[in-house]
Every structure is written in structure tokens, then in C-alpha cells.
Write a protein that holds these residues in place. Structure first.
Motif, PDB file in Angstrom:
ATOM      1  N   LEU A   1       0.833  -1.207   0.000  1.00 29.86           N
ATOM      2  CA  LEU A   1       0.000   0.000   0.000  1.00 29.86           C
ATOM      3  C   LEU A   1       0.870   1.260   0.000  1.00 29.86           C
ATOM      4  O   LEU A   1       0.494   2.277  -0.585  1.00 29.86           O
ATOM      5  CB  LEU A   1      -0.929   0.012   1.212  1.00 29.86           C
ATOM      6  N   MET A   2       2.031   1.188   0.629  1.00 33.50           N
ATOM      7  CA  MET A   2       2.939   2.333   0.645  1.00 33.50           C
ATOM      8  C   MET A   2       3.572   2.577  -0.721  1.00 33.50           C
ATOM      9  O   MET A   2       4.039   3.673  -1.002  1.00 33.50           O
ATOM     10  CB  MET A   2       4.022   2.133   1.700  1.00 33.50           C
ATOM     11  N   LYS A   3       3.581   1.560  -1.585  1.00 33.32           N
ATOM     12  CA  LYS A   3       4.045   1.791  -2.952  1.00 33.32           C
ATOM     13  C   LYS A   3       3.003   2.585  -3.729  1.00 33.32           C
ATOM     14  O   LYS A   3       3.349   3.368  -4.618  1.00 33.32           O
ATOM     15  CB  LYS A   3       4.318   0.449  -3.654  1.00 33.32           C
ATOM     16  N   TRP A   4       1.737   2.362  -3.424  1.00 37.13           N
ATOM     17  CA  TRP A   4       0.651   3.109  -4.065  1.00 37.13           C
ATOM     18  C   TRP A   4       0.728   4.586  -3.675  1.00 37.13           C
ATOM     19  O   TRP A   4       0.613   5.470  -4.514  1.00 37.13           O
ATOM     20  CB  TRP A   4      -0.683   2.501  -3.635  1.00 37.13           C
ATOM     21  N   ASN A   5       0.908   4.834  -2.380  1.00 37.77           N
ATOM     22  CA  ASN A   5       1.021   6.204  -1.865  1.00 37.77           C
ATOM     23  C   ASN A   5       1.958   6.155  -0.672  1.00 37.77           C
ATOM     24  O   ASN A   5       1.718   5.411   0.279  1.00 37.77           O
ATOM     25  CB  ASN A   5      -0.367   6.719  -1.451  1.00 37.77           C
ATOM     26  N   ARG A   6       3.022   6.948  -0.701  1.00 43.13           N
ATOM     27  CA  ARG A   6       4.083   6.844   0.297  1.00 43.13           C
ATOM     28  C   ARG A   6       3.745   7.513   1.625  1.00 43.13           C
ATOM     29  O   ARG A   6       4.630   7.851   2.398  1.00 43.13           O
ATOM     30  CB  ARG A   6       5.387   7.401  -0.270  1.00 43.13           C
ATOM     31  N   SER A   7       2.477   7.697   1.897  1.00 37.62           N
ATOM     32  CA  SER A   7       2.034   8.279   3.162  1.00 37.62           C
ATOM     33  C   SER A   7       1.613   7.170   4.124  1.00 37.62           C
ATOM     34  O   SER A   7       0.746   6.355   3.813  1.00 37.62           O
ATOM     35  CB  SER A   7       0.852   9.230   2.923  1.00 37.62           C
ATOM     36  N   TYR A   8       2.215   7.154   5.311  1.00 41.80           N
ATOM     37  CA  TYR A   8       1.785   6.223   6.348  1.00 41.80           C
ATOM     38  C   TYR A   8       0.301   6.408   6.639  1.00 41.80           C
ATOM     39  O   TYR A   8      -0.435   5.440   6.849  1.00 41.80           O
ATOM     40  CB  TYR A   8       2.578   6.461   7.636  1.00 41.80           C
ATOM     41  N   TYR A   9      -0.134   7.664   6.680  1.00 37.05           N
ATOM     42  CA  TYR A   9      -1.519   7.958   7.019  1.00 37.05           C
ATOM     43  C   TYR A   9      -2.470   7.413   5.958  1.00 37.05           C
ATOM     44  O   TYR A   9      -3.512   6.850   6.277  1.00 37.05           O
ATOM     45  CB  TYR A   9      -1.711   9.468   7.165  1.00 37.05           C
ATOM     46  N   PHE A  10      -2.125   7.601   4.687  1.00 38.57           N
ATOM     47  CA  PHE A  10      -2.960   7.089   3.606  1.00 38.57           C
ATOM     48  C   PHE A  10      -3.108   5.572   3.722  1.00 38.57           C
ATOM     49  O   PHE A  10      -4.223   5.031   3.660  1.00 38.57           O
ATOM     50  CB  PHE A  10      -2.356   7.454   2.253  1.00 38.57           C
ATOM     51  N   ALA A  11      -1.998   4.880   3.871  1.00 37.78           N
ATOM     52  CA  ALA A  11      -2.041   3.423   3.936  1.00 37.78           C
ATOM     53  C   ALA A  11      -2.836   2.943   5.140  1.00 37.78           C
ATOM     54  O   ALA A  11      -3.541   1.923   5.072  1.00 37.78           O
ATOM     55  CB  ALA A  11      -0.621   2.859   3.968  1.00 37.78           C
ATOM     56  N   LEU A  12      -2.758   3.661   6.251  1.00 32.29           N
ATOM     57  CA  LEU A  12      -3.522   3.277   7.427  1.00 32.29           C
ATOM     58  C   LEU A  12      -5.011   3.565   7.239  1.00 32.29           C
ATOM     59  O   LEU A  12      -5.862   2.813   7.726  1.00 32.29           O
ATOM     60  CB  LEU A  12      -2.987   4.000   8.666  1.00 32.29           C
ATOM     61  N   ALA A  13      -5.352   4.640   6.529  1.00 28.33           N
ATOM     62  CA  ALA A  13      -6.757   4.924   6.248  1.00 28.33           C
ATOM     63  C   ALA A  13      -7.360   3.815   5.394  1.00 28.33           C
ATOM     64  O   ALA A  13      -8.469   3.330   5.663  1.00 28.33           O
ATOM     65  CB  ALA A  13      -6.894   6.276   5.558  1.00 28.33           C
ATOM     66  N   VAL A  14      -6.639   3.395   4.349  1.00 34.06           N
ATOM     67  CA  VAL A  14      -7.108   2.308   3.499  1.00 34.06           C
ATOM     68  C   VAL A  14      -7.267   1.029   4.322  1.00 34.06           C
ATOM     69  O   VAL A  14      -8.283   0.318   4.225  1.00 34.06           O
ATOM     70  CB  VAL A  14      -6.135   2.079   2.323  1.00 34.06           C
ATOM     71  N   SER A  15      -6.283   0.731   5.151  1.00 36.47           N
ATOM     72  CA  SER A  15      -6.316  -0.484   5.964  1.00 36.47           C
ATOM     73  C   SER A  15      -7.486  -0.449   6.943  1.00 36.47           C
ATOM     74  O   SER A  15      -8.183  -1.457   7.145  1.00 36.47           O
ATOM     75  CB  SER A  15      -4.994  -0.636   6.719  1.00 36.47           C
ATOM     76  N   HIS A  16      -7.692   0.699   7.564  1.00 30.58           N
ATOM     77  CA  HIS A  16      -8.787   0.854   8.527  1.00 30.58           C
ATOM     78  C   HIS A  16     -10.132   0.652   7.840  1.00 30.58           C
ATOM     79  O   HIS A  16     -11.011  -0.054   8.362  1.00 30.58           O
ATOM     80  CB  HIS A  16      -8.708   2.242   9.156  1.00 30.58           C
TER      81      HIS A  16
END
Length: 324
Positions: free
Chosen positions: A301-316
């Protein structure tokens, strides 16, 4: 490799000097020269650049991105409000058969396809109204990241040449991110997929293509359908947080983390799996904020967008689809 005519003309591809001594119209002419050298047809060049316009709002958006950093406790409820969770669950059910078919084809958990769709574009509602050629020409001309945006402009022209979309319908964000999955043109060329078999890759209006393109991106980036993304955890008092991070050498198996006193967020021991899995400890705010053990799918997911916050939002959001 196709020879780029601009090299012959002495216009370097790595520098950002084109715009320094040219008007926007002159700059566009140089883009056309490069496009011809890349094999783009004259008809596509003419149609794509016919009404090209400099967009100062795009430059302003790039230079005035918000500086205030929210904590995860502030960010997650904003990025994944309850109404978005309800929409995600409804759309997951609505497209269930198609999502299952695509998920099985690409080896990707369908709820993550829906979660990315929701976080990126609010399920296709917010995709941007900029002409992609306008936006990319403007951002390249601005000069701060000229080589990057010039490359993306050439990729956008290649998409038009392949016939997936017309120039008039090729819309996106101020930065040129396109369609319901917000692919940059180079990502489109690498990952876009034809989900409904009509011969086109339409990430703007065809949901099957959006789902297939998202799944293909994750699949090619290393997704493992047998595992999830990670979990929020609790650290013991005095834990050495210097070992956090996603560097390869900082990954440890779950049982190793458990032996160090890391537990699930509710205090229960970490799960014991038949085959242990490597995880990385991350604390995007600090050790006093939310702390997670993340698996390789989170790294994807971090390859899609290098933001920790973005990847955590998607995961959540993906978790809420499954668990609520």
C-alpha cells in the motif's frame, strides 16, 4: 528504445531549463517535438494540445499544500468517517460477484480494492476536473519537477494514442492523477487493466476496469492474499522504539515481537500462526500515539502512496468492511 527527438535538439530530459527562457506556448511546442520523437501521431498531438491552457490554480495547489500535521487520532475519523464505511459496505455487497472474480483472478482481497476506491476518490465521486494535458503541461512548465511531469505528459499522450480515452474526456487532478483510482499516466501504462473485456482500460467511468486496475497494481507490487495488512498493538513500558521502521532489516517474526512484550491493542497475545509472518513496527506519530505491526501488504500500500496515514486509512476502511 524510441529515440527522443528533443535530445537531438539539445533539450535535456533530466534538467528543468526548458521553462526558464520560454513562454508557455513555446514550451508546449517543445512538448510536441518530444511527443513526435516518441512516435505519437500528429493527429493525437493536434487534438491533445488543441486548447491547452496554462492553469495557475494547479501551480498554486502544488505550492500551498497543507502544512498542518494531524495526528492519526484526528486523521483517521476524517479520512474514514462512518458514512464512508457504510457506503463501502453497501458497494462491496453491490459489486460482490464482480469483486470476488477480480480478486480471485489477481490474488487480491476484494475489500482492499473497495477501500482504495473509497479513500482515493470517494468511490469515483471526486476524480478531478482538470484536463490532464493542461495539468501536466502546466506543472512541467512550472519547472520545480519538470522532468517528472514531462515524463507523465508523454505517458498521457501514449494513453491517448492507445485509444483508451479521448483528450476531452481525459480528466484528473491538478497533478494529473486520473480516474477513480487516481493513477498517474505512467502508472496507468504499467497497471491499468481491462476488467470488462471491451478492449479499453477505462478507469474514469467503468467500475470493472477500476477494480481490475487496482487489483493488478497490488498484485504486481507483491500483494499476498493469504494475509492482511497488520494490526494496532500495545508496547510494554520502556520499549525501545528506535527499532521501529520499514527497513528490511527491522522486520521480525510475530513471535519475536511477542517475546519482546508487544501485544494486541487489547492486551491479548499476538496470534500464533501455523506459518509465522514477518512484521514491522511503525509509530507514525510517536511512541505515545498509535503503534502498529504491519505486514508486507502494508508495504505494498505504501508503494501506491508513500504516506503512512494514507495506507492506514485504506487499511482501517478495509477492516471496517470486513468486521462491522
Amino acid at each position: 528504445m524510441k529515440k527522443i527527438l528533443s535530445v537531438v535538439l539539445g533539450l535535456t530530459l533530466s534538467g528543468s531549463c526548458w521553462a526558464s527562457s520560454a513562454s508557455f506556448d513555446e514550451y508546449v511546442e517543445k512538448l510536441k517535438v518530444e511527443a513526435r520523437g516518441n512516435g505519437i501521431s500528429e493527429s493525437i498531438i493536434t487534438e491533445a494540445f488543441k486548447d491547452v491552457t496554462y492553469k495557475p490554480r494547479a501551480v498554486k495547489a502544488d505550492r500551498n499544500q497543507p502544512e498542518k500535521k494531524l495526528t492519526l487520532d484526528e486523521y483517521i475519523p476524517r479520512a474514514v468517517p462512518d458514512w464512508k464505511v457504510e457506503q463501502a459496505k453497501s458497494l462491496y455487497k453491490q459489486h460482490y460477484d464482480q469483486l470476488q472474480q477480480i480478486g480471485e483472478q489477481y490474488g487480491v482481497n476484494p475489500r482492499f480494492i473497495v477501500a482504495l476506491w473509497g479513500v482515493e476518490s470517494n468511490f469515483g465521486k471526486f476524480t478531478g476536473n482538470y484536463s490532464v494535458i493542461d495539468a501536466l503541461s502546466t506543472m512541467a512548465y512550472d519547472g520545480r519537477r519538470e522532468a517528472f511531469f514531462r515524463k507523465e505528459a508523454m505517458a498521457a499522450l501514449e494513453i491517448l494514442q492507445q485509444g483508451h480515452i479521448s483528450p476531452a474526456d481525459m480528466k484528473g487532478s491538478w497533478a494529473g492523477a486520473m480516474g477513480q483510482c487516481q493513477f498517474m499516466p505512467s502508472s496507468f501504462l504499467s497497471f491499468a487493466a481491462d476488467g470488462n473485456g471491451d478492449g479499453k482500460k477505462d478507469i474514469w467511468t467503468t467500475e470493472a476496469d477500476v477494480f481490475a486496475s487496482t487489483a493488478n497494481y497490488l498484485s504486481q507490487s507483491g500483494w499476498d492474499e493469504h494475509h492482511t495488512w497488520g494490526r494496532q498493538v500495545k508496547l510494554p513500558n520502556g520499549f525501545d522504539t528506535s527499532i521501529q521502521g520499514r527497513d528490511a532489516e527491522k522486520g521480525k517474526y510475530l513471535q519475536e515481537w511477542g517475546a519482546m512484550g508487544v501485544t494486541r491493542y487489547d492486551g491479548r497475545p499476538l496470534p500464533k500462526l501455523d506459518k509465522d509472518i514477518k512484521a514491522w513496527l511503525i509509530a507514525p506519530d510517536d511512541a505515545n500515539g498509535r503503534v502498529y505491526l504491519v505486514y508486507n501488504n502494508y508495504n505494498v500500500l505504501m508503494k501506491w502512496n508513500r504516506s503512512y496515514y494514507f495506507a492506514l486509512a485504506v487499511s482501517h476502511l478495509a477492516d471496517r468492511i470486513l468486521l462491522d
